[in-house]
Design a protein around this motif. Structure first.
Motif, short mmCIF file in Angstrom:
data_model
loop_
_atom_site.label_atom_id
_atom_site.label_comp_id
_atom_site.label_asym_id
_atom_site.label_seq_id
_atom_site.Cartn_x
_atom_site.Cartn_y
_atom_site.Cartn_z
N TYR A 36 31.23 5.94 34.80
CA TYR A 36 30.04 5.10 34.83
C TYR A 36 28.92 5.76 35.63
O TYR A 36 27.75 5.70 35.25
CB TYR A 36 30.37 3.73 35.44
CG TYR A 36 31.38 2.94 34.65
CD1 TYR A 36 31.12 2.50 33.36
CD2 TYR A 36 32.63 2.62 35.22
CE1 TYR A 36 32.05 1.77 32.64
CE2 TYR A 36 33.56 1.88 34.50
CZ TYR A 36 33.29 1.47 33.22
OH TYR A 36 34.20 0.74 32.52
N ALA A 37 29.29 6.39 36.74
CA ALA A 37 28.29 7.05 37.58
C ALA A 37 27.63 8.20 36.84
O ALA A 37 26.41 8.41 36.97
CB ALA A 37 28.93 7.54 38.87
N GLN A 38 28.40 8.96 36.08
CA GLN A 38 27.83 10.08 35.34
C GLN A 38 26.88 9.60 34.25
O GLN A 38 25.82 10.20 34.04
CB GLN A 38 28.96 10.92 34.75
CG GLN A 38 29.74 11.71 35.78
CD GLN A 38 31.00 12.35 35.22
OE1 GLN A 38 31.60 11.84 34.26
NE2 GLN A 38 31.42 13.46 35.82
N ILE A 39 27.24 8.51 33.59
CA ILE A 39 26.35 7.96 32.56
C ILE A 39 25.06 7.45 33.18
O ILE A 39 23.96 7.71 32.68
CB ILE A 39 27.07 6.84 31.78
CG1 ILE A 39 28.24 7.41 31.00
CG2 ILE A 39 26.10 6.10 30.86
CD1 ILE A 39 29.14 6.38 30.36
N ARG A 40 25.18 6.76 34.30
CA ARG A 40 23.99 6.24 34.98
C ARG A 40 23.12 7.40 35.49
O ARG A 40 21.88 7.35 35.40
CB ARG A 40 24.39 5.35 36.14
CG ARG A 40 23.20 4.62 36.78
CD ARG A 40 23.64 3.72 37.94
NE ARG A 40 24.53 2.66 37.49
CZ ARG A 40 25.83 2.59 37.78
NH1 ARG A 40 26.40 3.52 38.53
NH2 ARG A 40 26.55 1.58 37.32
N GLY A 41 23.77 8.43 36.02
CA GLY A 41 23.01 9.57 36.54
C GLY A 41 22.29 10.34 35.45
O GLY A 41 21.17 10.83 35.66
N SER A 42 22.90 10.44 34.28
CA SER A 42 22.29 11.20 33.18
C SER A 42 21.25 10.41 32.41
O SER A 42 20.24 10.97 31.96
CB SER A 42 23.39 11.66 32.21
OG SER A 42 24.29 12.55 32.83
N TYR A 43 21.49 9.10 32.26
CA TYR A 43 20.64 8.32 31.36
C TYR A 43 20.00 7.09 32.02
O TYR A 43 19.18 6.43 31.39
CB TYR A 43 21.46 7.85 30.15
CG TYR A 43 22.19 8.97 29.47
CD1 TYR A 43 21.50 9.94 28.75
CD2 TYR A 43 23.59 9.08 29.56
CE1 TYR A 43 22.16 10.98 28.12
CE2 TYR A 43 24.26 10.12 28.94
CZ TYR A 43 23.55 11.06 28.22
OH TYR A 43 24.22 12.09 27.61
N GLY A 44 20.36 6.80 33.27
CA GLY A 44 19.82 5.63 33.94
C GLY A 44 20.28 4.31 33.35
O GLY A 44 19.60 3.30 33.47
N ILE A 45 21.45 4.32 32.70
CA ILE A 45 21.94 3.13 32.01
C ILE A 45 23.26 2.67 32.62
O ILE A 45 24.18 3.46 32.82
CB ILE A 45 22.13 3.42 30.51
CG1 ILE A 45 20.76 3.66 29.86
CG2 ILE A 45 22.86 2.27 29.80
CD1 ILE A 45 20.82 4.10 28.43
N SER A 46 23.34 1.38 32.91
CA SER A 46 24.56 0.78 33.47
C SER A 46 25.35 0.09 32.36
O SER A 46 24.78 -0.32 31.35
CB SER A 46 24.20 -0.23 34.56
OG SER A 46 23.54 0.40 35.63
N PRO A 47 26.66 -0.07 32.56
CA PRO A 47 27.48 -0.73 31.56
C PRO A 47 27.26 -2.23 31.55
O PRO A 47 26.72 -2.80 32.50
CB PRO A 47 28.90 -0.39 32.00
CG PRO A 47 28.79 -0.28 33.49
CD PRO A 47 27.46 0.37 33.73
N LEU A 48 27.69 -2.87 30.48
CA LEU A 48 27.76 -4.32 30.44
C LEU A 48 29.07 -4.75 31.07
O LEU A 48 30.07 -4.03 31.01
CB LEU A 48 27.70 -4.81 28.98
CG LEU A 48 26.45 -4.40 28.18
CD1 LEU A 48 26.57 -4.90 26.75
CD2 LEU A 48 25.20 -4.93 28.83
#
Length: 284
Positions: free
Chosen positions: A136-148
């Motif tokens: 989740y941290a890598q996705i947020r760091g790359s795209y600024g998007i958090s999970p649902l």
């Protein structure tokens, strides 16, 4: 489910709102919402994904941590390997499937990749959960998007909801109309399904879309089917079966499968553990 079942199965092109795949993608819709849809708070596309044939979303459990491998949720009937048979449960199977990640406005901003199918079935429910190669941290760091976040409490009738399709980049707003004790479609039977009010006229390609509670922003179900032609308990035409055996057909009405039981089946680090106390998902 769409009509040319055998040809569609051969190509694994699963695009129907119901459980059978379509031989070709459905025609694009003209409007983004029914004019009769109730007023709701804004629900964005952030965290939703587009599959090759369905919709889905990056989801976290209430206890998930940033360094956990992320999960993508869709339908069991959206698996790249074809439909699981009635009674079949898929656990920890390798997968390199990719997903197009969307931002709040519905723009594709990146590609996520699965490492495995953590869990999938079309028995009792219709769900697939892919474990990604990213946290989740890598996705947020790359795209600024958090999970649902998956809600771990059961929704109630009357709840205002939005079905968010990453495949079509379209939303459907309505309410929870009630629940089907059993929902039967062809060889598959699902338990305690969410029935939508008529404003959610979901179409082919919306399979696997998260169903979001507008008040909390949490996911309470995964969209999966609808009665297209008024048929009785057949492919594309699920019927409701009450506890006393009474069968009800609701032509034009669509359904989702509740997701509140999923969190109890995952332990630390988003690890699937079907033996955990409170886990009611079907086991292999």
């Amino acid at each position: 489910m769409n009509k040319p079942l055998l040809a569609a199965l051969a190509t694994l092109a699963v695009t129907g709102v119901g459980v059978a795949p379509a031989a070709a993608s459905p025609a694009a819709p003209a409007a983004s919402a029914s004019p009769a849809a109730p007023a709701v708070r804004a629900v964005s596309f952030a965290g939703t994904v587009a599959l090759s044939n369905c919709s889905g979303s990056v989801v976290r459990l209430p206890a998930s941590e940033d360094d956990d491998p992320a999960l993508v949720m869709s339908n069991g009937h959206c698996l790249e390997t074809g439909f699981p048979a009635a009674g079949e449960v898929v656990v920890d199977q390798p997968s390199s499937r990719t997903f197009g990640l969307l931002n709040a406005s519905g723009t594709r901003v990146g590609t996520l990749r699965a490492g495995k199918i953590a869990y999938a079935t079309m028995t009792d429910t219709d769900v697939s959960l892919y474990q990604l190669t990213s946290t989740y941290a890598q996705i947020r760091g790359s795209y600024g998007i958090s999970p649902l976040t998956l809600d771990d409490t059961r929704p109630t009738a009357g709840t205002a909801i939005t079905v968010v399709s990453g495949y079509w980049k379209r939303t459907y707003a309505c309410n929870v109309d009630g629940f089907a004790y059993r929902l039967k479609e062809g060889e598959w039977t699902w338990k305690d399904s969410v029935r939508y009010t008529s404003a959610c006229r979901t179409i082919g390609g919306t399979s696997g879309s998260p169903v979001v509670d507008n008040a909390t922003g949490k996911v309470v179900a995964v969209n999966n089917t609808g009665n297209e032609d008024g048929g009785r308990c057949t492919d594309n035409n699920p019927c409701e079966v009450a506890e006393d055996g009474t069968v009800t057909v609701r032509e034009g009405i669509n359904y989702g499968q509740q997701t509140y039981r999923i969190p109890a089946c995952f332990a630390l680090d988003n690890k699937l553990d079907l033996s955990r106390s409170g886990c009611a998902l079907p086991k292999p």
